[in-house]
Scaffold this motif. Structure first.
Motif, short mmCIF file in Angstrom:
data_model
loop_
_atom_site.label_atom_id
_atom_site.label_comp_id
_atom_site.label_asym_id
_atom_site.label_seq_id
_atom_site.Cartn_x
_atom_site.Cartn_y
_atom_site.Cartn_z
N PHE A 31 78.86 15.02 -45.34
CA PHE A 31 79.97 14.63 -44.46
C PHE A 31 81.22 14.31 -45.26
O PHE A 31 82.33 14.39 -44.75
CB PHE A 31 79.59 13.39 -43.63
CG PHE A 31 78.53 13.62 -42.59
CD1 PHE A 31 77.70 12.58 -42.19
CD2 PHE A 31 78.36 14.87 -41.99
CE1 PHE A 31 76.72 12.78 -41.22
CE2 PHE A 31 77.38 15.08 -41.02
CZ PHE A 31 76.58 14.03 -40.64
N ILE A 40 88.13 19.79 -37.08
CA ILE A 40 86.82 19.19 -36.77
C ILE A 40 86.95 17.76 -36.27
O ILE A 40 86.05 17.20 -35.66
CB ILE A 40 85.85 19.23 -37.98
CG1 ILE A 40 86.38 18.41 -39.16
CG2 ILE A 40 85.51 20.65 -38.37
CD1 ILE A 40 85.37 18.24 -40.29
N ASN A 87 86.12 7.05 -36.83
CA ASN A 87 84.94 7.27 -35.99
C ASN A 87 84.47 5.98 -35.32
O ASN A 87 84.54 4.91 -35.91
CB ASN A 87 83.79 7.84 -36.85
CG ASN A 87 84.18 9.14 -37.52
OD1 ASN A 87 84.25 10.18 -36.88
ND2 ASN A 87 84.47 9.08 -38.82
N TYR A 93 78.86 9.61 -38.27
CA TYR A 93 79.80 9.55 -39.41
C TYR A 93 80.08 8.11 -39.80
O TYR A 93 80.12 7.77 -40.99
CB TYR A 93 81.10 10.28 -39.05
CG TYR A 93 80.86 11.69 -38.58
CD1 TYR A 93 81.14 12.08 -37.28
CD2 TYR A 93 80.30 12.64 -39.45
CE1 TYR A 93 80.89 13.37 -36.85
CE2 TYR A 93 80.05 13.94 -39.02
CZ TYR A 93 80.35 14.29 -37.72
OH TYR A 93 80.10 15.58 -37.30
C1 LIG Z 1 83.84 11.85 -42.78
C2 LIG Z 1 84.20 12.15 -41.37
O1 LIG Z 1 84.88 11.35 -40.70
C3 LIG Z 1 83.75 13.37 -40.80
C4 LIG Z 1 83.07 14.36 -41.47
C5 LIG Z 1 82.81 15.36 -40.57
C6 LIG Z 1 82.11 16.60 -40.85
C7 LIG Z 1 81.87 16.99 -42.16
C8 LIG Z 1 81.18 18.15 -42.39
C9 LIG Z 1 80.73 18.90 -41.35
C10 LIG Z 1 81.00 18.45 -40.07
N1 LIG Z 1 81.67 17.32 -39.81
C11 LIG Z 1 83.36 14.97 -39.35
N2 LIG Z 1 83.36 15.65 -38.15
C12 LIG Z 1 83.97 15.03 -37.09
C13 LIG Z 1 84.55 13.77 -37.22
C14 LIG Z 1 84.55 13.12 -38.45
N3 LIG Z 1 83.92 13.76 -39.50
#
Ligand SMILES: CC(=O)c1cc(-c2ccccn2)c2ncccn12
Length: 121
Positions: A31, A40, A87, A93
């Motif tokens: 992550f 994302i 988050n 996360y």
């Molecule tokens: C670190 C973080 O806040 C994070 C990593 C990811 C993440 C990192 C790798 C693959 C998919 N998602 C993420 N996705 C949605 C919202 C927040 N995040």
């Protein structure tokens, strides 16, 4: 004049490479491996003004941008804090960031850092 090789294997550099490797191994879902994008994470760049991730920390390490373990630890804490700002607490996360931060705080406690400096002379 220190050539490139000299900068590659300074005691601090070796210590930071080791810490980076140990910490990134704890990010089993990766992550924190790469910068978080707005694609994302909607609105991320508006909410998080100082983004940080392990790849950026590695680039800074390779470019000798860390002059102390404390500077490295600060970036690590920013990376984890960002995840707990953006988050919600019930997300995977947020929980991963909290767990990773706990591990890193123990790994880079003041006592541990002092003993690292003693060992790297
Ligand atoms: C670190 C973080 O806040 C994070 C990593 C990811 C993440 C990192 C790798 C693959 C998919 N998602 C993420 N996705 C949605 C919202 C927040 N995040």
């Amino acid at each position: 004049m220190r050539d490139r090789d000299d900068q590659d294997n300074t005691p601090l550099r070796q210590c930071l490479e080791n810490l980076h490797r140990q910490l990134q191994r704890k990010d089993v879902n990766q992550f924190f491996a790469w910068p978080v994008t707005d694609a994302i994470a909607p609105g991320y760049s508006q909410i998080i003004l100082r983004p940080m991730d392990f790849s950026t920390m590695k680039d800074k390490l390779v470019n000798d941008e860390y002059s102390s373990i404390e500077e490295f630890r600060n970036d690590f804490k920013v990376m984890c804090d960002n995840a707990m700002i953006y988050n919600h607490p019930e997300t995977i996360y947020y929980k991963a960031a909290k767990k990773l931060l706990n591990i890193g705080v123990k790994m880079m406690s003041k006592d541990k850092i002092a003993s690292m400096y003693r060992s790297i002379g």
